[in-house]
Design a protein around this motif. Sequence first.
Motif, short mmCIF file in Angstrom:
data_model
loop_
_atom_site.label_atom_id
_atom_site.label_comp_id
_atom_site.label_asym_id
_atom_site.label_seq_id
_atom_site.Cartn_x
_atom_site.Cartn_y
_atom_site.Cartn_z
N GLU A 126 -1.11 2.97 5.18
CA GLU A 126 -0.15 4.09 4.84
C GLU A 126 -2.01 4.37 4.21
O GLU A 126 -2.00 5.74 3.62
N ASN A 127 -3.10 4.68 5.76
CA ASN A 127 -3.73 5.56 5.04
C ASN A 127 -5.32 5.36 3.60
O ASN A 127 -5.38 6.02 3.00
N THR A 128 -4.44 4.04 3.10
CA THR A 128 -5.16 3.52 1.88
C THR A 128 -6.75 3.47 2.20
O THR A 128 -6.87 2.93 3.15
N ASP A 129 -7.74 3.34 1.63
CA ASP A 129 -9.27 3.96 1.61
C ASP A 129 -9.74 2.19 1.30
O ASP A 129 -8.68 2.26 -0.19
N SER B 77 -0.22 4.74 -0.46
CA SER B 77 -1.91 4.62 -0.39
C SER B 77 -2.80 4.24 -1.54
O SER B 77 -3.75 4.77 -1.24
N ARG B 78 -2.22 3.14 -2.67
CA ARG B 78 -2.49 2.37 -3.25
C ARG B 78 -2.14 1.03 -3.64
O ARG B 78 -1.37 0.97 -3.19
N PHE C 255 0.37 -1.16 -0.15
CA PHE C 255 0.17 0.28 -0.22
C PHE C 255 0.59 1.04 0.17
O PHE C 255 0.20 2.62 0.33
N TYR C 256 2.31 1.18 -0.27
CA TYR C 256 2.75 2.33 -0.47
C TYR C 256 2.70 2.97 -1.59
O TYR C 256 1.68 3.40 -2.61
#
Length: 295
Positions: A152-155, A100-101, A97-98
Amino acid sequence: MRTDINIVYHLGAPFTDNEQVTWSLRKDAVLLSEKNVYLRRPRLYRPLIAEMVQELQGEKPSVTDQENLLNSIIGKEKVKRLIMTNPSFLGVPAWMFYGSRFYDNAGKNTAAIRNLFPDNPCEFFLGIANPSVFIPNVFKGQKEKNYPQFMENTDLATVRWSDVISRIQDANPDCTITIWCNEDSPVIWPTILHKIAALDPKIRLQGENDIINMIISEEGQALLAKYLADRPNLTEAQRRRLRIVFLERFYLSDVVEEVIDLPGWTDETVEALTKIYDDDVNRIKQMDGVTFLSP
């Protein structure tokens, strides 16, 4: 440089078949050799690939470097199809998830391995999995990060395998890509192996029941093996239906049951991710340039 060799990369995904592609196919090493298909033990080529990718930093190697790398992998073997597998080809799992994707660098990373042999035909294979199970398994399997660092704050609502596949295609427009759902592997495992090795589907492989045998009882394993041995002329469609019957009858729920315990995750989280995944699989099936294996 031998540019007539098909370079085949099995990309994983990590924590899906757990290296079983390699070990199932290696049961038929003699057959593969007769067909000029080559599959070495991963520890013998993965460091070579990683070192070359690190040195090149996205650049293409010289012909001499290509030849040296190829010779280090295949030696004096007669090879028409070289299979290499690594669940980190897409990226190191702890960093998936680097930025945030979800696998944001899938295109860059696959282009790096594709460009090791830029003039050879290249194929990618990838088994995808429901993010509601995949994410917990990957997080549990890495030790580098705590959960907030890992995500990493990924939705979670943005997690799509189709986006990963699109990035791979965009970065490697001349490479074919074959996809399947890991959840279907017990039923379609022989097809997966045949496709990766480019073998005639009528050829019986010693490892064709390896995945289903992991999740059915010993009684079921023995009965399935005998039933198939007594009926060598069954079509693959008939054999798939038979595996489904054996799964229903001899399934070991305690082996397959997933316990999901991640911060903030609820039953609703799992249901939402599963719905997204189901919709995404339908989208992937319609993607241009994708060969999708399904039951």
